[in-house]
Design an enzyme around this catalytic site. Structure first.
Site, PDB file in Angstrom:
ATOM      1  N   MET A   7      17.953  51.481  37.053  1.00 32.33           N
ATOM      2  CA  MET A   7      19.375  51.814  37.105  1.00 32.33           C
ATOM      3  C   MET A   7      19.481  53.311  37.319  1.00 32.33           C
ATOM      4  O   MET A   7      18.902  54.098  36.589  1.00 32.33           O
ATOM      5  CB  MET A   7      20.070  51.371  35.812  1.00 32.33           C
ATOM      6  CG  MET A   7      21.535  51.802  35.702  1.00 32.33           C
ATOM      7  SD  MET A   7      22.562  51.078  37.018  1.00 32.33           S
ATOM      8  CE  MET A   7      23.747  52.405  37.277  1.00 32.33           C
ATOM      9  N   GLU A   8      20.249  53.668  38.349  1.00 33.16           N
ATOM     10  CA  GLU A   8      20.200  55.018  38.900  1.00 33.16           C
ATOM     11  C   GLU A   8      21.023  56.070  38.190  1.00 33.16           C
ATOM     12  O   GLU A   8      21.281  57.120  38.784  1.00 33.16           O
ATOM     13  CB  GLU A   8      20.666  54.955  40.347  1.00 33.16           C
ATOM     14  CG  GLU A   8      22.187  54.698  40.525  1.00 33.16           C
ATOM     15  CD  GLU A   8      22.536  53.261  40.854  1.00 33.16           C
ATOM     16  OE1 GLU A   8      21.744  52.363  40.504  1.00 33.16           O
ATOM     17  OE2 GLU A   8      23.599  53.029  41.463  1.00 33.16           O
ATOM     18  N   ASN A   9      21.461  55.859  36.940  1.00 33.73           N
ATOM     19  CA  ASN A   9      22.308  56.848  36.259  1.00 33.73           C
ATOM     20  C   ASN A   9      21.962  58.269  36.687  1.00 33.73           C
ATOM     21  O   ASN A   9      20.799  58.657  36.693  1.00 33.73           O
ATOM     22  CB  ASN A   9      22.108  56.766  34.745  1.00 33.73           C
ATOM     23  CG  ASN A   9      22.214  55.355  34.241  1.00 33.73           C
ATOM     24  OD1 ASN A   9      23.185  54.668  34.508  1.00 33.73           O
ATOM     25  ND2 ASN A   9      21.184  54.891  33.539  1.00 33.73           N
ATOM     26  N   HIS A  17      14.046  53.914  45.490  1.00 34.85           N
ATOM     27  CA  HIS A  17      15.398  53.351  45.571  1.00 34.85           C
ATOM     28  C   HIS A  17      16.329  54.071  44.592  1.00 34.85           C
ATOM     29  O   HIS A  17      17.431  54.486  44.950  1.00 34.85           O
ATOM     30  CB  HIS A  17      15.323  51.850  45.262  1.00 34.85           C
ATOM     31  CG  HIS A  17      16.637  51.141  45.246  1.00 34.85           C
ATOM     32  ND1 HIS A  17      17.059  50.348  46.294  1.00 34.85           N
ATOM     33  CD2 HIS A  17      17.626  51.088  44.324  1.00 34.85           C
ATOM     34  CE1 HIS A  17      18.248  49.846  46.009  1.00 34.85           C
ATOM     35  NE2 HIS A  17      18.618  50.279  44.807  1.00 34.85           N
ATOM     36  N   GLU A  18      15.902  54.241  43.354  1.00 37.13           N
ATOM     37  CA  GLU A  18      16.775  54.856  42.347  1.00 37.13           C
ATOM     38  C   GLU A  18      16.980  56.343  42.630  1.00 37.13           C
ATOM     39  O   GLU A  18      18.072  56.874  42.427  1.00 37.13           O
ATOM     40  CB  GLU A  18      16.223  54.652  40.934  1.00 37.13           C
ATOM     41  CG  GLU A  18      15.940  53.201  40.529  1.00 37.13           C
ATOM     42  CD  GLU A  18      17.103  52.236  40.742  1.00 37.13           C
ATOM     43  OE1 GLU A  18      18.254  52.697  40.826  1.00 37.13           O
ATOM     44  OE2 GLU A  18      16.850  51.015  40.846  1.00 37.13           O
TER      45      GLU A  18
HETATM   46 ZN   LIG Z   1      20.420  50.167  43.780  1.00 34.75          ZN
END
Ligand SMILES: [Zn+2]
Ligand SMILES: *[C@@H]1O[C@H](CO)[C@@H](O)[C@H](O)[C@H]1NC(C)=O
Ligand SMILES: *[C@@H]1O[C@H](CO)[C@@H](O)[C@H](O)[C@H]1NC(C)=O
Ligand SMILES: *[C@@H]1O[C@H](CO)[C@@H](O)[C@H](O)[C@H]1NC(C)=O
Ligand SMILES: *[C@@H]1O[C@H](CO)[C@@H](O)[C@H](O)[C@H]1NC(C)=O
Ligand SMILES: *[C@@H]1O[C@H](CO)[C@@H](O)[C@H](O)[C@H]1NC(C)=O
Length: 948
Positions: A341-343, A375-376
């Protein structure tokens, strides 16, 4: 967010008693993880919940904030009461408390404040104007409605352009699956440990504090976390200040963070924990990679940590925009639901993604780590810096980050060709999947996405994978550098703000115009984003004509009126020139460049850049085939993969001769590249699965042996020494070579496996087998061995502390050829002294994959279907697995009988109907192909003897 993966086993067990359909997904995902990812291990696939075409049940289209009030900044105090060290859940304190002040601007006069809140116990502290003057309230509704709004009605209207403050105090009763969550894990000495982390995407910031919880409501967040002494608190920004304080006789730390950049609520993030980190200062930012102390001290996050800086470097260069936050923390959490999850500034991962070492993990697992991290990190620009205006444009961040993650791969593994994996992992996978899922567009109308379940339904293969491949299609069609220029200007124009799909196209258009190239970007791309499916294009080199038609596996579903604007890149045998052509109508239209003389061939979608299938007139197919046989390197590697995949799929529909794809595979004798082999392997394995109980299996085996022999030899020196080649793709192809060779019982592969396994058995403390080869070596040694080998592997399964190793062993144990041992294995798997209850699913699945165990597994499932243990749903899931091999009317009949018993129970009927459908298509395939395919194999096998 990265695609969600399987739920942890423990969580799945807990769910067993819950609603049936949910369970199918949960268990399906576990199975998928345990079995499917083993089948195609380097594929980064995840299952997606089947896209059902349900009738719209969402609330009326007024779920959105009115937009009269725009937040500017927040000041949030958040106190988490959890004890990180406490054992025994009963002693825990799951409360969180706090207060929040939001400063907002009024852009349209109103006297009602609507703000999101969910499940919070709220108290209004007050509303004040800019000068601090309290505003009188008229009616206050602090329990949320079905839109998750709380409403505060004021006596006087708010003034346009006025600034106001709303202050509330809140209390959360326990922690939820999202918003603030508690992860429960085991410490170094097996003690019970806890941590608190946040997961806001898509709309759960409102579960933590009242906020304007929509992606376009960007604001600055001033965050202070109050947490117990001895714990660490992190948030998006670097720490600004920390003080100790005694509150009600307990010791607390008050940690204040620097104000964030202007950002969306869904990438806000907090964590309170006791992990350790690896740290590197890169000058403009500090990178820390956090995990459980024992994981960090074992060096397991070193790889992830070392590649992250390079990846971030790549994106700074590619986007032309520096990473702005001064620090990046990344944390691996056991049981985290998504892969990542890219927070912004505080990325969270499932622990397995951040951990890697050479002794235990495979190249595949390493590749997954790299691509998920990329990706993140890509999201820090694509999503966090520039955010979609509303969730209907989710693909703008997910498709982009998926595409971009491959571009970053050269920084991770220079010379590893990892970038090329996009062709099998994204293009092929998506071409294959899109024809199976319900129709869905890449972009949706804003008003059609309202409820949380509308939003959640978007996290699927279309948004992620199709989004990535259509971006790649346009990027590769434009002249070098144009796409990147367009992306840079798109990001720069929309940074710290929001964008829609059309904004991207207009910036690309500007870049196109600057380069004096001629294409109407939006017009072209709309045909890919605003309709589902994809075309097959057909080039006729005799007439020089090209045409398109909607491609579907099911002829009934083909739409005659659907056309795309198709960017086509072609090359010819005798020319270095890449021709560009935009096919805008159904056709056929004539393009003189597509005419070929007698000795010439043409190849379209060069380098696998198009998101479509390509068919040719038979003459051109023959010439391509000849080229493959004489010198396959004249056809680019990725295009070879495409020829194989398209030929198999087109043959299935009868668009080309049914033996064409098989004839193409013959050239693989000389190819050692991963991507073409990988494309063929999937189909060859499927043919084996369909035929391994029939009389023609012998000739198929002989052919595949002949084919894979040279590839096996190519890697043999490495394999015998249990070592691996340098390049990642070569490593992956070594795995393919050994896997396929041992599966079709190539004697030297079997001997190699037996010898290495025996070495291990003689001195169990040092495993001489390279992790990449373990799954195959274990399986082959157990298949050719007896009780001795099996018992040893069983003992290792009981004692190995490493999860990955246990999963490999669990699968390999099902490879034995002794029916009685398989039977015993099944009994062991049901015995709680030996195995967790949920392991029954993969174990039966693995046994069913073994041709010897297939009917055993089938008998087991049928006889247990009406017992309560295992629950019936698991039975259905197992039937699905076992029926992968079913291809006769008799077998279909057996399913129908079960279906008859289940009549009316919708959850069972649904899944059984899907299974029947699958079997019917397998029967059909057998009817249409059995004869031609077996004759072909017979002919091939009789020409020249197979090695050994
Ligand atoms: Zn994504
Ligand atoms: C948050 O911090 C910024 C920068 O210090 C400040 O301008 C803003 O007023 C603060 N917001 C609130 C609601 O206190
Ligand atoms: C919010 O909580 C903090 C910490 O408990 C406290 O110092 C502050 O006074 C509170 N603010 C309001 C407006 O109640
Ligand atoms: C302002 O609010 C009124 C009443 O709700 C609405 O009709 C109007 O469209 C709004 N104007 C803007 C610019 O949002
Ligand atoms: C947890 O326990 C460790 C050692 O047992 C101690 O050092 C630490 O302060 C404790 N942390 C908390 C938050 O109580
Ligand atoms: C290709 O074009 C030629 C000449 O028009 C025609 O005779 C032939 O049937 C076409 N082939 C296919 C496969 O359509």
């Amino acid at each position: 967010m990265s695609k969600r993966v399987y739920v942890s086993k423990a969580a799945a067990v807990a769910t067993v008693t819950v609603a049936a359909l949910a369970l199918i997904t949960v268990i399906g995902m576990i199975i998928f993880h345990n079995i499917r990812t083993k089948e195609c291990p380097h594929l980064l696939q995840t299952t997606f919940p089947p896209t059902t075409t349900s009738t719209p049940t969402g609330p009326p289209p007024d779920m959105r904030l009115p937009g009269d009030l725009i937040p500017e900044s927040y000041k949030i105090y958040l106190q988490t009461h959890l004890y990180l060290n406490m054992t025994g859940i009963e002693n825990q304190n799951f409360d969180f408390t706090g207060n929040s002040t939001v400063k907002f601007k009024c852009v349209n006069a109103t006297n009602t404040i609507y703000i999101h809140s969910k499940g919070l116990d709220l108290t209004l502290i007050g509303v004040a104007d800019e000068k601090g003057k309290e505003m009188a309230t008229h009616q206050v509704q602090l329990v949320e409605d079905e839109r998750n709004f709380v409403t505060i009605e004021l006596v006087d209207s708010l003034r346009v352009d006025g600034l106001y403050y709303l202050s509330t105090a809140f209390k959360g009763q326990g922690f939820h699956q999202s918003g603030l969550s508690v992860a429960h894990y085991t410490g170094e000495k097996n003690e019970e440990r806890f941590l608190v982390f946040s997961q806001m995407e898509p709309s759960d910031a409102r579960r933590v504090f009242p906020c304007f919880d929509e992606p376009a409501m960007k604001a600055i967040f001033n965050i202070t976390i109050i947490h117990r002494k001895g714990s660490i608190a992190l948030s998006n920004m670097p720490q600004k200040d920390q003080v100790e304080m005694d509150i009600d006789g307990e010791e607390w730390l008050i940690t204040e963070f620097h104000p964030t950049k202007k950002m969306s609520t869904y990438v806000l993030s907090f964590i309170v924990f006791n992990f350790e980190s690896k740290e590197t200062n890169y000058g403009s930012y500090t990178l820390k990679t956090w995990a459980r102390p024992e994981v960090v001290s074992a060096g397991l996050v070193d790889y992830a940590h070392s590649i992250t800086g390079n990846i971030l470097d790549f994106f700074e260069e590619y986007t032309g925009i520096k990473y702005p936050l001064g620090k990046l923390d990344q944390v691996g959490i056991q049981g985290f639901e998504a892969r990542g999850m890219e927070n912004w500034g505080l990325i969270m991962y499932s622990e397995g993604i951040l951990t890697y070492n050479e002794e235990v993990f495979t190249t595949t697992e390493k590749g997954i780590a790299a691509i998920v991290i990329a990706h993140e990190v890509a999201h820090q620009w694509f999503g966090n810096l520039v955010t979609m205006k509303w969730w209907n444009d989710l693909w703008l961040k997910e498709g982009f980050s998926t595409y971009m993650s491959y571009l970053a791969m050269d920084r991770v593994e220079p010379g590893g060709n990892m970038k090329d994996l996009i062709s099998v992992q994204e293009i092929q996978a998506t071409l294959g999947m899109e024809v199976l899922v319900a129709e869905q567009h890449l972009t949706t109308k804003e008003e059609d996405i309202q409820s949380k379940s509308d939003i959640n339904s978007l996290y699927n293969i279309i948004i992620y994978n199709k989004g990535a491949v259509v971006l790649r299609m346009i990027a590769e069609f434009l002249p070098e550098g144009v796409f990147q220029n367009g992306v840079q200007s798109y990001l720069k124009a929309n940074q710290y703000s929001n964008a829609e799909t059309q904004n991207l196209w207009s910036h690309l258009q500007m870049a196109v115009d600057n380069a004096s190239f001629d294409i109407a970007v939006a017009e072209v791309m709309d045909t890919w984003t605003q309709q589902s499916g994809y075309p097959m294009i057909t080039i006729n080199t005799t007439s020089g004509e090209v045409s398109q038609e909607h491609f579907s596996l099911d002829t009934d579903k083909e739409q005659t009126n659907r056309t795309w604007k198709v960017p086509i890149k072609t090359m010819k045998s005798d020319s270095e020139v890449i021709e560009l052509f935009l096919l805008t109508v159904e056709g056929p239209v004539s393009n003189p460049a597509y005419l070929c003389n007698e000795n010439e061939w043409i190849l379209a979608s060069v380098n696998y850049t198009g998101y479509y299938r390509v068919n040719y007139n038979p003459e051109n197919w023959e010439k391509l085939l000849q080229q493959l046989e004489t010198d396959h390197r004249k056809i680019p590697t990725r295009s070879r993969a495409q020829l194989i995949d398209d030929a198999f799929t087109l043959a299935r529909k009868g668009k080309v001769n049914r033996t064409l794809p098989l004839r193409i595979t013959k050239y693989l004798l000389k190819d050692t590249e991963f991507i073409p082999w990988e494309s063929a392997r999937k189909y060859l394995e499927n043919i084996i699965l369909m035929f391994d109980r029939t009389e023609v299996y012998g000739t198929i085996k002989a052919y595949v042996r002949k084919l894979v022999g040279p590839l096996y030899d190519h890697f043999e020196n490495f394999t015998w020494n249990s070592s691996i080649p340098d390049s990642c793709t070569a490593q992956l192809n070594q795995i393919n070579a050994v896997k396929l060779a041992c599966a079709i019982e190539l004697p030297k592969c079997q001997k190699m496996a037996a010898d290495l396994f025996e070495q291990w058995r003689k001195s169990p403390t040092t495993n001489p087998i390279h992790p990449n080869l373990r799954p195959t070596v274990y399986c082959s040694a157990i298949a050719s061995g007896g009780e001795l080998e099996w018992d040893f592997a069983w003992e290792m399964l009981q004692t190995s502390p490493i999860n990955q190793e246990r999963e490999r062993l669990m699968e390999a144990l099902a490879c034995t050829k002794h029916v009685w041992i398989l039977n015993r294995y099944m009994l062991y798997a049901l015995d709680p002294d030996y195995m967790q209850f949920i392991d029954i699913v993969p174990v039966i699945g693995y046994i069913a994959k073994n041709v010897i165990g297939h009917s055993l597994a089938w008998d087991f499932v049928r006889s247990h279907l009406n017992s309560t243990k295992p629950p019936k749903m698991i039975g259905f899931v197992l039937i699905d697995l076992i029926s992968h091999r079913f291809s006769t009317e008799y077998e279909l009949q057996q399913i129908k009988e079960i279906q008859a018993q289940e009549d009316g129970k919708s959850y069972g009927s649904d899944i059984l109907e899907k299974i029947s459908e699958k079997i019917r298509s397998q029967i059909k395939w057998m009817e249409e192909n059995k004869q031609t395919v077996s004759q072909w194999f017979q002919k091939e096998a009789s020409q020249g003897s197979s090695p050994e």
